[in-house]
Scaffold this motif. Structure first.
Motif, PDB file in Angstrom:
ATOM      1  N   CYS A   1      15.907 -11.219 -11.376  1.00  0.00           N
ATOM      2  CA  CYS A   1      16.208 -10.732 -10.020  1.00  0.00           C
ATOM      3  C   CYS A   1      17.418  -9.814  -9.953  1.00  0.00           C
ATOM      4  O   CYS A   1      17.615  -9.140  -8.939  1.00  0.00           O
ATOM      5  N   LYS A   2      18.254  -9.815 -10.982  1.00  0.00           N
ATOM      6  CA  LYS A   2      19.478  -9.010 -10.940  1.00  0.00           C
ATOM      7  C   LYS A   2      19.510  -8.031 -12.112  1.00  0.00           C
ATOM      8  O   LYS A   2      20.287  -8.182 -13.051  1.00  0.00           O
TER       9      LYS A   2
ATOM     10  N   LYS B   1      20.386   3.361  -7.772  1.00  0.00           N
ATOM     11  CA  LYS B   1      19.777   2.321  -6.931  1.00  0.00           C
ATOM     12  C   LYS B   1      18.353   1.987  -7.345  1.00  0.00           C
ATOM     13  O   LYS B   1      17.611   1.342  -6.594  1.00  0.00           O
TER      14      LYS B   1
ATOM     15  N   LYS C   1      15.598   0.379 -10.273  1.00  0.00           N
ATOM     16  CA  LYS C   1      15.380  -0.477 -11.443  1.00  0.00           C
ATOM     17  C   LYS C   1      14.721   0.360 -12.541  1.00  0.00           C
ATOM     18  O   LYS C   1      13.920   1.253 -12.266  1.00  0.00           O
TER      19      LYS C   1
ATOM     20  N   TYR D   1      15.622  -0.461  -5.256  1.00  0.00           N
ATOM     21  CA  TYR D   1      15.416  -1.885  -5.545  1.00  0.00           C
ATOM     22  C   TYR D   1      16.067  -2.780  -4.500  1.00  0.00           C
ATOM     23  O   TYR D   1      17.174  -2.500  -4.008  1.00  0.00           O
ATOM     24  N   GLN D   2      15.365  -3.840  -4.163  1.00  0.00           N
ATOM     25  CA  GLN D   2      15.886  -4.939  -3.358  1.00  0.00           C
ATOM     26  C   GLN D   2      15.458  -6.234  -4.023  1.00  0.00           C
ATOM     27  O   GLN D   2      14.384  -6.292  -4.638  1.00  0.00           O
ATOM     28  N   GLU D   3      16.282  -7.267  -3.918  1.00  0.00           N
ATOM     29  CA  GLU D   3      15.903  -8.547  -4.508  1.00  0.00           C
ATOM     30  C   GLU D   3      14.623  -9.045  -3.867  1.00  0.00           C
ATOM     31  O   GLU D   3      14.383  -8.815  -2.674  1.00  0.00           O
TER      32      GLU D   3
ATOM     33  N   HIS E   1       9.410  -3.036  -7.983  1.00  0.00           N
ATOM     34  CA  HIS E   1       9.627  -4.128  -8.931  1.00  0.00           C
ATOM     35  C   HIS E   1       9.069  -3.853 -10.332  1.00  0.00           C
ATOM     36  O   HIS E   1       9.557  -4.437 -11.299  1.00  0.00           O
TER      37      HIS E   1
ATOM     38  N   MET F   1      20.049  -6.545 -17.815  1.00  0.00           N
ATOM     39  CA  MET F   1      20.490  -7.243 -16.618  1.00  0.00           C
ATOM     40  C   MET F   1      21.767  -6.608 -16.087  1.00  0.00           C
ATOM     41  O   MET F   1      22.376  -5.746 -16.742  1.00  0.00           O
ATOM     42  N   LYS F   2      22.180  -7.042 -14.901  1.00  0.00           N
ATOM     43  CA  LYS F   2      23.379  -6.487 -14.281  1.00  0.00           C
ATOM     44  C   LYS F   2      24.597  -6.698 -15.159  1.00  0.00           C
ATOM     45  O   LYS F   2      25.517  -5.877 -15.201  1.00  0.00           O
ATOM     46  N   ASN F   3      24.621  -7.814 -15.927  1.00  0.00           N
ATOM     47  CA  ASN F   3      25.725  -8.090 -16.842  1.00  0.00           C
ATOM     48  C   ASN F   3      25.514  -7.443 -18.208  1.00  0.00           C
ATOM     49  O   ASN F   3      26.213  -7.767 -19.167  1.00  0.00           O
TER      50      ASN F   3
END
Length: 700
Positions: free
Chosen positions: A275-276, A282, A284, A316-318, A330, A421-423
């Motif tokens: 999800c992240k 902006k 994915k 993208y939105q969760e 997605h 991922m975001k991290n």
């Protein structure tokens, strides 16, 4: 992350290459904007862009019918160009005499002056044909687009190993690879490794196989939700046989699975949805990296220094119940987003809906991201995934190309789809056995009317991958290198080296890759084997499995082979009788066969054997972690089998010595190596084991 300085050096190399590639592309774009500034001729007004020609009628098998490339291959300098031979003269200007080979002044025969070109059969190349043709022209090899009666050095298949019957040379597919990277098979292979090394294989989302594990999926989700009511997961359902995004959809709860009745006819994998993800503009995106599996035994892995980044076409939105069906938000599949009205075609590597991965790294680096660590984590992910796939690939290989029979050696380009991922942690989405190698895209001219337009971004990445894969697999490379050394010594020994074009041609012929860029594929295994060999436990189990298969070409272990395995490895005891081993075999085999679609062969498959091996290891070494239990049992099995092999070798030698003493006097016999004992026959020195030890075959 990889540990130690060599990995950091590799990551630094990749960073430097990415920056250089991005700067080079920027320079190219500047040239396109202002052709006169770079001294290049500007396209005349009204001149049409080159289009894909219509398929030509079959020509002679000796000539490749290549399409016009978007950009012509680089021309050789005069010093490297090969002069046209004069009729009746050899390449050195001397007259030819029928039946005699040309001799150089140094006394070297003509074979040292030129080697035949490598031959490539491209008749089955399919969608990779355009990129392959460009690569062959750049290498100055010989293409056979309609096949050839005589054997070729390399066969390039578009789909699978079984596209054609091949008995020699090299083929760019491994038998069984298509089956191994299917979503269910890949999930099972990775799950085995997750059971052994959960921390090392946390880059693959938790997965359940439908319909077999549907009840387990429901129970585990309910249990987690009961413990944490705030947990609101999203899951992604992927059909096992689907490709290019076909049939993929998102759900929020197990009860949302659509068409549950059709799961029997179309099995699927359901995974936790990330999800992240990391977003750029902006949007994915995912990464398509190209990985060359050069051989299985010994294991050799190469990674391309650049890949492709495929972007979604909707911000993208969760996930929420309102946007679960927004596939352009997605799903990153190019084959889906190409139909979005927001898809942007671009010849720039750093803009548009498809970009080079190096441009993404350059952008992240400019924001202070440690891209060395990103590359290091990606390299680890690739190596660990290939280690999970290779055990069963060996079983497929020995089935299609048994030891002692003629057959080609194999290599294959794989497409790894990775999500950051975001991290910045890389997540493996899937592995493609047949990644698209098309270097063009469809452009809609009017409603329903499409035209194939060259894609410079695809060409830049894919042609380099195919060309340098061929360079690594070059069967004449060693001969060419030895020829280069001989010519170098010959020229160095002359007091007055010639300055003619002929001498330059000889030097250019000795080093045909001089005009090519540096190779884009970097070896990561066995270079880093010391760091990852401890993960290869299932690979060692596969070697045991193959040893006891008995019949060449089979892929399943029969009850007699399993009993022989138990007996030869000294695994039976008071707590595990042979009858108990038979029951274990029947129970596990029956369950695995019920989950397998292919029922042509009866017996125990490799994954069922691994489950039985885990059970035996847990019984024998109770107080250790699972991976230590399995490693200890493998060591024990290999120890007893080595003793058995040594005993048979000694008995074979003693039998040979006895036979030599029975020879009539005066008839000396040459010392011959002991013949391997015939399978099923009692041996001169018996220990109750009748199973023949199969020698390890080379899988390359």
């Amino acid at each position: 992350m990889l540990r130690g300085s060599p990995e950091r050096e590799l990551a630094a190399w990749w960073e430097a290459e990415a920056v250089a590639a991005t700067k080079a592309q920027a320079a190219k774009e500047q040239v396109r904007v202002d052709p006169g500034a770079a001294g290049e001729p500007e396209r005349k007004a009204g001149e049409e862009q080159p289009k894909e020609p219509a398929p030509a009628p079959p020509c002679a098998a000796e000539e490749g019918d290549a399409r016009i490339p978007p950009r012509p291959p680089p021309t050789l300098p005069v010093s490297l160009a090969k002069p046209e031979p004069v009729s009746g003269l050899c390449p050195h200007g001397k007259s030819r005499i029928k039946g005699r080979s040309c001799k150089r002044s140094s006394g070297q025969p003509d074979e040292y002056c030129s080697l035949r070109p490598v031959t490539v059969d491209s008749s089955k190349a399919r969608t990779s044909l355009d990129a392959l043709k460009i690569s062959i022209r750049q290498l100055k090899w010989k293409e056979f687009p309609f096949g050839r009666r005589l054997p070729c050095d390399i066969y390039w298949h578009g789909v699978s190993f079984h596209d054609n019957d091949i008995f020699s040379g090299q083929v760019n597919k491994f038998p069984g690879m298509t089956e191994m990277v299917r979503k269910i098979t890949l999930s099972r292979a990775v799950r085995i490794m997750q059971n052994l090394f959960p921390e090392e294989y946390n880059f693959y989302p938790r997965s359940w196989i439908l319909p077999d594990e549907f009840q387990l999926f429901v129970a585990q989700v309910r249990m987690v939700k009961d413990g944490d009511p705030s947990w609101k997961p999203t899951f992604i359902v992927k059909p096992d046989s689907g490709c290019q995004g076909d049939g993929i959809y998102l759900i929020k709860d197990p009860s949302d699975i659509r068409l549950s009745g059709t799961l029997q006819s179309r099995p699927a994998v359901v995974q936790e949805y990330i999800c992240k993800p990391l977003l750029i503009d902006k949007l994915k995106f995912d990464i398509r990296l190209y990985v060359l599996l050069k051989s299985l035994e010994p294991l050799e892995i190469y990674i391309a220094k650049d890949g492709l980044s495929r972007f979604c076409t909707e911000p993208y939105q969760e996930p929420s119940p309102k946007n679960l069906h927004h596939i352009f938000m997605h799903l990153t599949n190019y084959s889906l987003n190409i139909h979005s009205g927001n898809f942007i075609h671009s010849d720039s590597t750093s803009t548009g809906s498809k970009r080079t991965f190096s441009s993404i790294l350059y952008r992240l680096s400019s924001k202070g991201v440690d891209i060395k660590k990103v590359w290091s984590d990606i390299i680890s992910l690739v190596i660990k995934t290939v280690i999970a796939l290779t055990p069963e690939l060996k079983v497929f290989y020995q089935s299609d190309i048994p030891a002692g029979r003629p057959g080609p050696t194999c290599f294959q380009i794989l497409g790894f789809d990775i999500l950051l991922m975001k991290n910045l942690k890389p997540i493996l989405l899937e592995v493609n056995a047949n990644p698209s190698m098309r270097i063009e895209h469809e452009q809609e001219l009017s409603p329903g009317v499409f035209e194939n337009v060259p894609s410079l971004v695809d060409e830049e990445v894919k042609v380099a991958v195919i060309r340098d894969t061929l360079r690594l697999m070059d069967p004449l490379k060693k001969k060419r290198e030895s020829q280069s050394q001989l010519l170098g010594k010959s020229l160095a020994s002359k007091e007055n080296p010639p300055h003619s074009d002929l001498a330059g041609a000889s030097q250019g012929n000795a080093n045909p890759d001089a005009h090519l860029p540096s190779i884009c594929l970097k070896q990561v295994f066995p270079k880093y084997a010391k760091q990852f060999n401890y993960l290869r436990l299932v690979d060692r189990m596969a070697n045991l499995f193959i040893r006891f298969l008995g019949i060449k070409g089979t892929m399943k272990l029969g009850p007699t082979g399993f009993r022989t395995f138990i007996r030869n490895c000294k695994l039976s005891s008071s707590s595990l009788s042979m009858a108990a081993a038979d029951i274990l075999y029947i129970d596990i085999t029956r369950r695995w066969n019920s989950m397998t679609v292919d029922q042509r062969d009866s017996g125990m498959c490799l994954q069922a054997f691994v489950e039985a091996f885990f059970y035996l290891a847990q019984r024998k070494f109770k107080m250790l972690p699972l991976h230590e239990q399995v490693a200890s049992l493998i060591d024990l099995c290999e120890y007893h089998l080595s003793l058995l092999d040594e005993k048979r070798l000694v008995c074979g030698r003693s039998g040979t010595s006895s036979a030599s003493r029975l020879q009539p006097s005066g008839t000396p016999q040459e010392a011959a190596p002991p013949a391997p004992p015939a399978e099923g026959r009692p041996q001169p020195c018996t220990d109750g084991a009748h199973k023949v030890s199969h020698s390890r075959h080379t899988v390359s």
